[in-house]
Design a protein around this motif. Sequence first.
Motif, PDB file in Angstrom:
ATOM      1  N   GLY A 184     -75.462  32.240  -4.112  1.00 28.81           N
ATOM      2  CA  GLY A 184     -74.356  32.753  -3.299  1.00 28.81           C
ATOM      3  C   GLY A 184     -73.146  31.838  -3.259  1.00 28.81           C
ATOM      4  O   GLY A 184     -72.169  32.137  -2.605  1.00 28.81           O
ATOM      5  N   GLU A 185     -73.221  30.723  -3.973  1.00 29.86           N
ATOM      6  CA  GLU A 185     -72.111  29.757  -4.007  1.00 29.86           C
ATOM      7  C   GLU A 185     -71.536  29.616  -5.414  1.00 29.86           C
ATOM      8  O   GLU A 185     -70.331  29.571  -5.593  1.00 29.86           O
ATOM      9  CB  GLU A 185     -72.585  28.382  -3.513  1.00 29.86           C
ATOM     10  N   THR A 186     -72.419  29.498  -6.403  1.00 23.67           N
ATOM     11  CA  THR A 186     -72.014  29.324  -7.795  1.00 23.67           C
ATOM     12  C   THR A 186     -72.183  30.662  -8.507  1.00 23.67           C
ATOM     13  O   THR A 186     -73.290  31.199  -8.562  1.00 23.67           O
ATOM     14  CB  THR A 186     -72.888  28.257  -8.486  1.00 23.67           C
ATOM     15  N   TRP A 187     -71.082  31.180  -9.056  1.00 20.25           N
ATOM     16  CA  TRP A 187     -71.087  32.508  -9.662  1.00 20.25           C
ATOM     17  C   TRP A 187     -71.011  32.400 -11.176  1.00 20.25           C
ATOM     18  O   TRP A 187     -70.362  31.508 -11.718  1.00 20.25           O
ATOM     19  CB  TRP A 187     -69.917  33.333  -9.115  1.00 20.25           C
ATOM     20  N   GLU A 188     -71.703  33.305 -11.855  1.00 18.58           N
ATOM     21  CA  GLU A 188     -71.660  33.339 -13.316  1.00 18.58           C
ATOM     22  C   GLU A 188     -70.220  33.552 -13.774  1.00 18.58           C
ATOM     23  O   GLU A 188     -69.442  34.241 -13.114  1.00 18.58           O
ATOM     24  CB  GLU A 188     -72.567  34.452 -13.843  1.00 18.58           C
ATOM     25  N   SER A 189     -69.864  32.965 -14.908  1.00 23.88           N
ATOM     26  CA  SER A 189     -68.484  33.052 -15.381  1.00 23.88           C
ATOM     27  C   SER A 189     -68.139  34.433 -15.939  1.00 23.88           C
ATOM     28  O   SER A 189     -66.996  34.852 -15.889  1.00 23.88           O
ATOM     29  CB  SER A 189     -68.218  31.985 -16.443  1.00 23.88           C
ATOM     30  N   LYS A 190     -69.140  35.135 -16.447  1.00 22.34           N
ATOM     31  CA  LYS A 190     -68.913  36.477 -16.974  1.00 22.34           C
ATOM     32  C   LYS A 190     -69.524  37.495 -16.012  1.00 22.34           C
ATOM     33  O   LYS A 190     -70.601  37.274 -15.462  1.00 22.34           O
ATOM     34  CB  LYS A 190     -69.558  36.630 -18.349  1.00 22.34           C
ATOM     35  N   PRO A 191     -68.857  38.623 -15.839  1.00 25.57           N
ATOM     36  CA  PRO A 191     -69.434  39.640 -14.948  1.00 25.57           C
ATOM     37  C   PRO A 191     -70.715  40.238 -15.517  1.00 25.57           C
ATOM     38  O   PRO A 191     -70.882  40.342 -16.733  1.00 25.57           O
ATOM     39  CB  PRO A 191     -68.326  40.691 -14.843  1.00 25.57           C
ATOM     40  N   LEU A 192     -71.607  40.625 -14.618  1.00 19.46           N
ATOM     41  CA  LEU A 192     -72.821  41.340 -15.012  1.00 19.46           C
ATOM     42  C   LEU A 192     -72.474  42.761 -15.437  1.00 19.46           C
ATOM     43  O   LEU A 192     -73.158  43.367 -16.261  1.00 19.46           O
ATOM     44  CB  LEU A 192     -73.796  41.420 -13.836  1.00 19.46           C
ATOM     45  N   PHE A 193     -71.405  43.276 -14.842  1.00 17.58           N
ATOM     46  CA  PHE A 193     -71.033  44.679 -15.045  1.00 17.58           C
ATOM     47  C   PHE A 193     -69.564  44.846 -14.697  1.00 17.58           C
ATOM     48  O   PHE A 193     -69.036  44.135 -13.842  1.00 17.58           O
ATOM     49  CB  PHE A 193     -71.887  45.576 -14.134  1.00 17.58           C
ATOM     50  N   TYR A 245     -70.157  40.315 -10.232  1.00 17.16           N
ATOM     51  CA  TYR A 245     -70.660  39.001 -10.638  1.00 17.16           C
ATOM     52  C   TYR A 245     -71.992  38.716  -9.949  1.00 17.16           C
ATOM     53  O   TYR A 245     -72.259  39.225  -8.861  1.00 17.16           O
ATOM     54  CB  TYR A 245     -69.654  37.905 -10.268  1.00 17.16           C
ATOM     55  N   GLY A 246     -72.807  37.880 -10.578  1.00 14.40           N
ATOM     56  CA  GLY A 246     -74.100  37.512 -10.030  1.00 14.40           C
ATOM     57  C   GLY A 246     -74.193  36.026  -9.738  1.00 14.40           C
ATOM     58  O   GLY A 246     -73.493  35.212 -10.332  1.00 14.40           O
ATOM     59  N   LEU A 278     -74.817  39.459  -5.357  1.00 14.11           N
ATOM     60  CA  LEU A 278     -73.772  40.116  -6.125  1.00 14.11           C
ATOM     61  C   LEU A 278     -72.458  39.966  -5.378  1.00 14.11           C
ATOM     62  O   LEU A 278     -72.441  39.848  -4.148  1.00 14.11           O
ATOM     63  CB  LEU A 278     -74.073  41.605  -6.312  1.00 14.11           C
ATOM     64  N   ARG A 279     -71.374  39.992  -6.120  1.00  9.03           N
ATOM     65  CA  ARG A 279     -70.034  39.962  -5.518  1.00  9.03           C
ATOM     66  C   ARG A 279     -69.123  40.829  -6.375  1.00  9.03           C
ATOM     67  O   ARG A 279     -69.138  40.754  -7.595  1.00  9.03           O
ATOM     68  CB  ARG A 279     -69.489  38.548  -5.467  1.00  9.03           C
ATOM     69  N   ALA A 280     -68.331  41.656  -5.712  1.00  5.92           N
ATOM     70  CA  ALA A 280     -67.339  42.477  -6.408  1.00  5.92           C
ATOM     71  C   ALA A 280     -66.006  41.738  -6.426  1.00  5.92           C
ATOM     72  O   ALA A 280     -65.626  41.109  -5.441  1.00  5.92           O
ATOM     73  CB  ALA A 280     -67.183  43.816  -5.702  1.00  5.92           C
ATOM     74  N   ALA A 281     -65.334  41.814  -7.550  1.00  2.61           N
ATOM     75  CA  ALA A 281     -63.974  41.288  -7.676  1.00  2.61           C
ATOM     76  C   ALA A 281     -63.129  42.402  -8.276  1.00  2.61           C
ATOM     77  O   ALA A 281     -63.634  43.251  -9.023  1.00  2.61           O
ATOM     78  CB  ALA A 281     -63.950  40.052  -8.571  1.00  2.61           C
ATOM     79  N   TRP A 282     -61.845  42.427  -7.929  1.00  2.00           N
ATOM     80  CA  TRP A 282     -60.996  43.487  -8.442  1.00  2.00           C
ATOM     81  C   TRP A 282     -59.640  42.950  -8.879  1.00  2.00           C
ATOM     82  O   TRP A 282     -59.156  41.957  -8.374  1.00  2.00           O
ATOM     83  CB  TRP A 282     -60.831  44.610  -7.429  1.00  2.00           C
ATOM     84  N   ARG A 319     -53.697  45.566  -1.624  1.00  2.00           N
ATOM     85  CA  ARG A 319     -52.442  45.628  -2.385  1.00  2.00           C
ATOM     86  C   ARG A 319     -52.383  44.502  -3.418  1.00  2.00           C
ATOM     87  O   ARG A 319     -51.361  44.298  -4.050  1.00  2.00           O
ATOM     88  CB  ARG A 319     -51.251  45.530  -1.443  1.00  2.00           C
ATOM     89  N   GLU A 320     -53.472  43.750  -3.541  1.00  3.36           N
ATOM     90  CA  GLU A 320     -53.497  42.644  -4.498  1.00  3.36           C
ATOM     91  C   GLU A 320     -54.915  42.418  -4.997  1.00  3.36           C
ATOM     92  O   GLU A 320     -55.886  42.918  -4.422  1.00  3.36           O
ATOM     93  CB  GLU A 320     -52.951  41.374  -3.862  1.00  3.36           C
ATOM     94  N   CYS A 321     -55.022  41.649  -6.051  1.00  2.20           N
ATOM     95  CA  CYS A 321     -56.328  41.323  -6.617  1.00  2.20           C
ATOM     96  C   CYS A 321     -57.141  40.537  -5.583  1.00  2.20           C
ATOM     97  O   CYS A 321     -56.574  39.854  -4.730  1.00  2.20           O
ATOM     98  CB  CYS A 321     -56.156  40.496  -7.882  1.00  2.20           C
ATOM     99  N   GLY A 322     -58.459  40.631  -5.655  1.00  2.00           N
ATOM    100  CA  GLY A 322     -59.279  39.918  -4.678  1.00  2.00           C
ATOM    101  C   GLY A 322     -60.749  39.975  -5.017  1.00  2.00           C
ATOM    102  O   GLY A 322     -61.149  40.413  -6.088  1.00  2.00           O
ATOM    103  N   GLU A 323     -61.540  39.522  -4.067  1.00  2.11           N
ATOM    104  CA  GLU A 323     -63.001  39.558  -4.220  1.00  2.11           C
ATOM    105  C   GLU A 323     -63.641  39.780  -2.869  1.00  2.11           C
ATOM    106  O   GLU A 323     -63.089  39.429  -1.828  1.00  2.11           O
ATOM    107  CB  GLU A 323     -63.527  38.290  -4.874  1.00  2.11           C
ATOM    108  N   GLY A 324     -64.819  40.371  -2.911  1.00  4.00           N
ATOM    109  CA  GLY A 324     -65.547  40.676  -1.696  1.00  4.00           C
ATOM    110  C   GLY A 324     -66.529  39.573  -1.342  1.00  4.00           C
ATOM    111  O   GLY A 324     -66.640  38.561  -2.031  1.00  4.00           O
TER     112      GLY A 324
END
Length: 125
Positions: free
Chosen positions: A56-65, A51-52, A91-95, A13-18
Amino acid sequence: MLPAFLLPDVESRECGEGPAFDLGSVRGKSIQLTLGITRIVEQECLNIFIYGSADGETWESKPLFSFPKKSYCGSYPAYLDLSAKPGVRYLRAAWQMCRWDRNEPVPLFDFYIKAELARVAAAVA
């Protein structure tokens, strides 16, 4: 390792990340991502970003896709070519969700993201 769920079925029901998803032996290869939306309420939209990360700790600032905005249930396949990003191991999904109905301000989505090795059609000479 693949097929696997980059993001298992989630009700949100809210924005998040996997969680971080380890690519393992498919690093640097093309993968097929399938966004499945199994429940949605009228007058809302869902944005999914992938995101890539190398560690697994530091994520790129722009999404890969990113998937185009979705407002309907369905299964939406897409391809992510990681050949130009061999250092990406996770990889990590954010929504993000939005709703434009004033009577019901809280969005509701059930969705998942499946990942599998992309099948490449053989070229015919």
